[in-house]
Design a protein around this motif. Sequence first.
Motif, mmCIF file in Angstrom:
data_model
loop_
_atom_site.group_PDB
_atom_site.id
_atom_site.type_symbol
_atom_site.label_atom_id
_atom_site.label_comp_id
_atom_site.label_asym_id
_atom_site.label_seq_id
_atom_site.Cartn_x
_atom_site.Cartn_y
_atom_site.Cartn_z
ATOM 1 N N PHE A 1 0.826 -1.203 0.000
ATOM 2 C CA PHE A 1 0.000 0.000 0.000
ATOM 3 C C PHE A 1 0.864 1.257 0.000
ATOM 4 O O PHE A 1 0.498 2.268 -0.612
ATOM 5 C CB PHE A 1 -0.941 0.002 1.208
ATOM 6 C CG PHE A 1 -2.245 -0.690 0.953
ATOM 7 C CD1 PHE A 1 -3.210 -0.123 0.132
ATOM 8 C CD2 PHE A 1 -2.508 -1.918 1.510
ATOM 9 C CE1 PHE A 1 -4.407 -0.760 -0.117
ATOM 10 C CE2 PHE A 1 -3.705 -2.581 1.275
ATOM 11 C CZ PHE A 1 -4.658 -1.992 0.451
ATOM 12 N N PHE B 1 0.632 3.995 -2.915
ATOM 13 C CA PHE B 1 0.395 5.398 -2.586
ATOM 14 C C PHE B 1 1.482 6.282 -3.187
ATOM 15 O O PHE B 1 1.193 7.350 -3.745
ATOM 16 C CB PHE B 1 0.359 5.571 -1.070
ATOM 17 C CG PHE B 1 0.265 7.005 -0.620
ATOM 18 C CD1 PHE B 1 -0.936 7.687 -0.682
ATOM 19 C CD2 PHE B 1 1.381 7.680 -0.149
ATOM 20 C CE1 PHE B 1 -1.024 9.014 -0.278
ATOM 21 C CE2 PHE B 1 1.305 8.993 0.267
ATOM 22 C CZ PHE B 1 0.093 9.668 0.208
ATOM 23 N N TYR C 1 -4.642 6.033 3.099
ATOM 24 C CA TYR C 1 -3.401 5.273 3.293
ATOM 25 C C TYR C 1 -3.128 5.065 4.773
ATOM 26 O O TYR C 1 -2.775 3.967 5.219
ATOM 27 C CB TYR C 1 -2.242 6.002 2.622
ATOM 28 C CG TYR C 1 -0.874 5.475 2.979
ATOM 29 C CD1 TYR C 1 -0.552 4.136 2.810
ATOM 30 C CD2 TYR C 1 0.107 6.316 3.485
ATOM 31 C CE1 TYR C 1 0.703 3.645 3.148
ATOM 32 C CE2 TYR C 1 1.360 5.843 3.821
ATOM 33 C CZ TYR C 1 1.654 4.507 3.649
ATOM 34 O OH TYR C 1 2.893 4.027 3.982
ATOM 35 N N ASP D 1 -2.926 1.429 6.653
ATOM 36 C CA ASP D 1 -1.646 1.107 7.269
ATOM 37 C C ASP D 1 -1.794 0.912 8.779
ATOM 38 O O ASP D 1 -1.220 0.002 9.366
ATOM 39 C CB ASP D 1 -0.637 2.222 6.978
ATOM 40 C CG ASP D 1 0.776 1.863 7.426
ATOM 41 O OD1 ASP D 1 1.383 0.972 6.816
ATOM 42 O OD2 ASP D 1 1.265 2.472 8.396
ATOM 43 N N ALA E 1 6.920 7.359 0.686
ATOM 44 C CA ALA E 1 6.019 6.210 0.764
ATOM 45 C C ALA E 1 6.584 5.008 0.017
ATOM 46 O O ALA E 1 6.482 3.868 0.477
ATOM 47 C CB ALA E 1 4.645 6.582 0.210
#
Length: 203
Positions: free
Chosen positions: A34, A38, A60, A64, A174
């Motif tokens: 993820f 992102f 996100y 997370d 990220a």
Amino acid sequence: MTSTTENRTADIQIDTASARLATNWWLFLLRGAFGIIFGLLAFLLPGPTMLSLVLLFSAYMLVDGIAAIISAVRAMRRSGQWGLLMFEGLLNIAVGVAAFIWPGLTVIAFLLLVAAWAIVSGALLTIAGFRLKLDHGRWWMVSGGLLSIVYGALLVAMPLIGAVVLTWWMGAYAMAFGAALVILSFKLRARQREQTGSLAAAV
């Protein structure tokens, strides 16, 4: 003698918690995936409105945070370790909810929110990383935490960057953070397979 016994008990707790965390390697893979997704979206869409960026970041953080809490809970069932990982997950969810509730944040307000989150969550992840066994990928967890701290410090040092540059920075962070967690997940998976093989051989 007492000190030696306490050290052995602590080592056993760390071994047990690390082993249980290894069985949940896929949750770290999910978090890493993820993060990379992102980051890619941030690079592919460098000129979104501030509202879109805030909502994307909020989504996100929620995903997370949930994954972090699940991995911590599953690892803590038989030991008292990984409470810091739990706090990190709760912090992620809290920041995600805050960003969602106040979607009209200015660039500066959003930047400071992200900076504070990155520094605090990075510190928690770094400390938790030192409680993970070395062969379970300790330094990859620590690297992810240190990366978060550095990212937060950079945001604090340069608070007047534009929205587009903020998006690029966020995307780069990220992706790097996600990659560290993906590698960590493979390390944990390898240890989990070794544990399964050892149990099978013992039987």
